[in-house]
Every structure is written in C-alpha cells, then in structure tokens.
Design a protein around this motif. Structure first.
Motif, PDB file in Angstrom:
ATOM      1  N   ARG A 104      -6.055   2.418   6.700  1.00  0.00           N
ATOM      2  CA  ARG A 104      -6.340   1.027   6.332  1.00  0.00           C
ATOM      3  C   ARG A 104      -6.782   0.233   7.550  1.00  0.00           C
ATOM      4  O   ARG A 104      -7.723  -0.538   7.493  1.00  0.00           O
ATOM      5  CB  ARG A 104      -5.107   0.379   5.717  1.00  0.00           C
ATOM      6  N   ASP A 105      -6.111   0.439   8.669  1.00  0.00           N
ATOM      7  CA  ASP A 105      -6.455  -0.282   9.894  1.00  0.00           C
ATOM      8  C   ASP A 105      -7.873   0.055  10.370  1.00  0.00           C
ATOM      9  O   ASP A 105      -8.532  -0.775  10.978  1.00  0.00           O
ATOM     10  CB  ASP A 105      -5.460   0.043  11.019  1.00  0.00           C
ATOM     11  N   MET A 165       0.825  -1.197   0.000  1.00  0.00           N
ATOM     12  CA  MET A 165       0.000   0.000   0.000  1.00  0.00           C
ATOM     13  C   MET A 165       0.873   1.266   0.000  1.00  0.00           C
ATOM     14  O   MET A 165       0.605   2.212  -0.743  1.00  0.00           O
ATOM     15  CB  MET A 165      -0.921  -0.006   1.225  1.00  0.00           C
ATOM     16  N   GLU A 200     -10.438   0.791   8.474  1.00  0.00           N
ATOM     17  CA  GLU A 200     -11.482   0.379   7.524  1.00  0.00           C
ATOM     18  C   GLU A 200     -12.027  -0.995   7.848  1.00  0.00           C
ATOM     19  O   GLU A 200     -11.500  -1.795   8.476  1.00  0.00           O
ATOM     20  CB  GLU A 200     -10.925   0.381   6.098  1.00  0.00           C
TER      21      GLU A 200
END
Length: 76
Positions: free
Chosen positions: A73-74, A25, A76
């Motif tokens: 990201r964590d 990412m 989501e």
C-alpha cells in the motif's frame, strides 16, 4: 501463550487516518490487528510521535504477511 501469540509492532503512524486505513486493510485481509495510542493522538496531536505515535500491532505469526500488505500500500 506461545511466541506466535505475542503482539509485535509493524508500523508507527503520525496520522490517525493513515493508521486506520492500514488497520482496515489488514482486517479486510483477515489479519487481526490493533492500534495503540489512538486516543492520546487525538487529544494531543502535536508531539505524540515523540512518544511512539500510533502503533499498528499484529500477532507475531502474521507479522510478515501484514508487513507485506502494508508495504504494498505504501508503494502504490
């Protein structure tokens, strides 16, 4: 080498899959990064977290942006 060229750890992972996803990412966002302890964690998957787990490192100059991307990201 100046302070902005130093590598800093922004995350520790116990899973090679999670660490690789975070690395990919960041690389896709144009942020150079690397993982440490990848080989050790695949050879000795149990207990490697007590030795630091897999560490995600970025240049200090990119740390804030990289942390923001990984945290998004964590969450989501």
């Amino acid at each position: 080498m100046n302070d902005q060229d130093k590598l800093v750890t922004i995350r520790h992972y116990s899973s090679h899959v999670e660490a690789s996803m975070a690395r990919d990412m960041l690389e896709n966002a144009g942020i150079p990064c690397m993982l440490t302890n990848e080989t050790f964690s695949s050879i000795y998957p149990i207990g490697h977290t007590s030795l630091g787990g897999i560490q995600l490192l970025v240049f200090e100059r990119d740390a804030d942006e990289a942390t923001r991307i990984v945290e998004n990201r964590d969450n989501e």
